[in-house]
Design an enzyme around this catalytic site. Sequence first.
Site, PDB file in Angstrom:
ATOM      1  N   LEU A   8       0.847  -1.192   0.000  1.00 40.58           N
ATOM      2  CA  LEU A   8       0.000   0.000   0.000  1.00 40.58           C
ATOM      3  C   LEU A   8       0.886   1.246   0.000  1.00 40.58           C
ATOM      4  O   LEU A   8       1.590   1.525   0.967  1.00 40.58           O
ATOM      5  CB  LEU A   8      -0.919  -0.006   1.218  1.00 40.58           C
ATOM      6  CG  LEU A   8      -1.771  -1.276   1.403  1.00 40.58           C
ATOM      7  CD1 LEU A   8      -2.699  -1.127   2.597  1.00 40.58           C
ATOM      8  CD2 LEU A   8      -2.570  -1.586   0.137  1.00 40.58           C
ATOM      9  N   ALA A   9       0.833   1.998  -1.110  1.00 47.01           N
ATOM     10  CA  ALA A   9       1.727   3.151  -1.270  1.00 47.01           C
ATOM     11  C   ALA A   9       1.007   4.326  -1.915  1.00 47.01           C
ATOM     12  O   ALA A   9       1.596   5.087  -2.676  1.00 47.01           O
ATOM     13  CB  ALA A   9       2.936   2.752  -2.116  1.00 47.01           C
ATOM     14  N   ARG A  15       1.285  14.734   6.914  1.00 48.86           N
ATOM     15  CA  ARG A  15       2.009  15.081   8.136  1.00 48.86           C
ATOM     16  C   ARG A  15       3.517  15.151   7.924  1.00 48.86           C
ATOM     17  O   ARG A  15       4.245  15.686   8.757  1.00 48.86           O
ATOM     18  CB  ARG A  15       1.672  14.073   9.239  1.00 48.86           C
ATOM     19  CG  ARG A  15       0.337  14.335   9.909  1.00 48.86           C
ATOM     20  CD  ARG A  15       0.059  13.312  11.003  1.00 48.86           C
ATOM     21  NE  ARG A  15      -0.409  12.049  10.444  1.00 48.86           N
ATOM     22  CZ  ARG A  15      -0.581  10.943  11.160  1.00 48.86           C
ATOM     23  NH1 ARG A  15      -0.283  10.942  12.458  1.00 48.86           N
ATOM     24  NH2 ARG A  15      -1.028   9.839  10.593  1.00 48.86           N
ATOM     25  N   TYR A 386      40.993  22.034 -18.985  1.00 48.33           N
ATOM     26  CA  TYR A 386      39.798  22.711 -19.517  1.00 48.33           C
ATOM     27  C   TYR A 386      40.188  24.085 -20.040  1.00 48.33           C
ATOM     28  O   TYR A 386      40.783  24.898 -19.318  1.00 48.33           O
ATOM     29  CB  TYR A 386      38.758  22.841 -18.403  1.00 48.33           C
ATOM     30  CG  TYR A 386      37.433  23.436 -18.825  1.00 48.33           C
ATOM     31  CD1 TYR A 386      36.741  22.926 -19.930  1.00 48.33           C
ATOM     32  CD2 TYR A 386      36.865  24.492 -18.121  1.00 48.33           C
ATOM     33  CE1 TYR A 386      35.527  23.463 -20.313  1.00 48.33           C
ATOM     34  CE2 TYR A 386      35.634  25.025 -18.493  1.00 48.33           C
ATOM     35  CZ  TYR A 386      34.970  24.510 -19.603  1.00 48.33           C
ATOM     36  OH  TYR A 386      33.771  25.054 -19.976  1.00 48.33           O
ATOM     37  N   SER A 404      57.407  19.913  -8.591  1.00 51.24           N
ATOM     38  CA  SER A 404      56.425  20.760  -7.911  1.00 51.24           C
ATOM     39  C   SER A 404      56.016  21.947  -8.785  1.00 51.24           C
ATOM     40  O   SER A 404      56.825  22.473  -9.559  1.00 51.24           O
ATOM     41  CB  SER A 404      57.009  21.280  -6.593  1.00 51.24           C
ATOM     42  OG  SER A 404      57.270  20.217  -5.715  1.00 51.24           O
TER      43      SER A 404
END
Length: 465
Positions: A8-9, A15, A386, A404
């Site tokens: 049952l849905a 509430r 990008y 680095s």
Amino acid sequence: MKRMAIVLAAGQGKRMKSKLYKVLHPVCGMPMVGHVMTAVEQVQCERKVVVVGHGAEAVQGYVGDRAEFVLQAEQLGTGHAVKQAKALLDEEQGTTIVICGDTPLVTSVTLEMLMKLHQESGASATILTAELDNPQGYGRIIRAEDGSVMKIVEQKDATEQEQLVNEINTGTYCFDNAKLFAALEQVTNANAQQEYYLTDVIGIMKAQGDIVRAYCTADAGESIGVNDRLALSEAERLMKERINKQHMLNGVTIIDPAQTYIESTVSIGADTILYPGTMLKGNTVIGIDSTIGPNVEIADSTIGDRVSVKQSVLTEAEVGHDSSIGPYAYLRPGSHIGQDVKIGDFVEIKNATIDDHSKVSHLSYIGDAKVGKNVNIGCGAITVNYDGYNKSVTEIGDDAFVGSNVNLIAPVTVGNGAYVVAGSTITQNVEDNDLAIARERQVNKSGYAEKLRSRAKAKKARTDS
């Protein structure tokens, strides 16, 4: 004997005060109706019918081909809802479970025991019940001396003696399918709410001499039906405790279960340790002997054996055996980390493969890249993937060294064994075993720093005057 289920849905769940339909609210990552569907599937129900109403398209979209659907256009009570399935199931012979889609804590083990009692006792109906310390507001189960059910009494109709009963109706049932739909034809809406109640079927069956039994679950938490956010939080708490307990029983160490969140679809190998603040979500799989946390979020990712992940976020990523991630790393979708790889602090990986024994130790971004074996990527190095319009790929061969603060401007390739000098901005391919340096030659101007300071002081004095 054929097994069927009616879920049952159809209720809106006013509430809940939410635009999301009630049965789609998640408990430990899965919509409530998903937990219910899993339970009825695990007890081998051959036909499953979901009664939809409010939000029918959304509920059907989630459940998909796991069930058949019927529409309850008007919500006229639970009996009316079950009756909508008559066109599909009326001719079937067997046992039908009726269960609400907002009862996520009901387990397949309990449903199996419910059906076992139903079939062995020859009952026409069997009610799933629970014993509550405070049964206020629930319908009470009144039993006969032989343990069968005499009746269900609602709170408002119960005598003082009946109100002392703490066994309540959970709203989940087993029925003889043919007798269920026959009894539904006799249910009326002659009540204050003018609704057709499924509980009236029990009275009808008793009146015609049918046996009605009740199976009392040992876990009262399974009785929770979620009608508001308070009940939702309680269901979440109980489900989280259940999930964590099962993992611990399976050999996972959870240092602080109260601060560990694991969704129901997660798999974890034995001897893995979870530290506080760990959140494991979606279809995440973690191997054996790994250490996760503290303060880690992993979603829809696969983590190998003997992996360490600390203070990091992983989404749709793969991490191979014996690798370490973090602290403060971010593995975004499409990250494929090989074996014995180190991804260190403040490193972000996106749509990139880092092959075995390579290191990206700190303060780097590696996106849209293929990094080979035994590669060292230095602090602050990034792949510039990008250009404002297109994403391009960077390829770094085996045994390469990237110093680095190197910018690798994609598309670009750094060959096997190549060496890129710190501070370089690389725009052209670097061949195997070549050294690449791409930075301005340093020029020192003697005493020029003092001239700059003098000029600055003079300018400030003019401004102040």
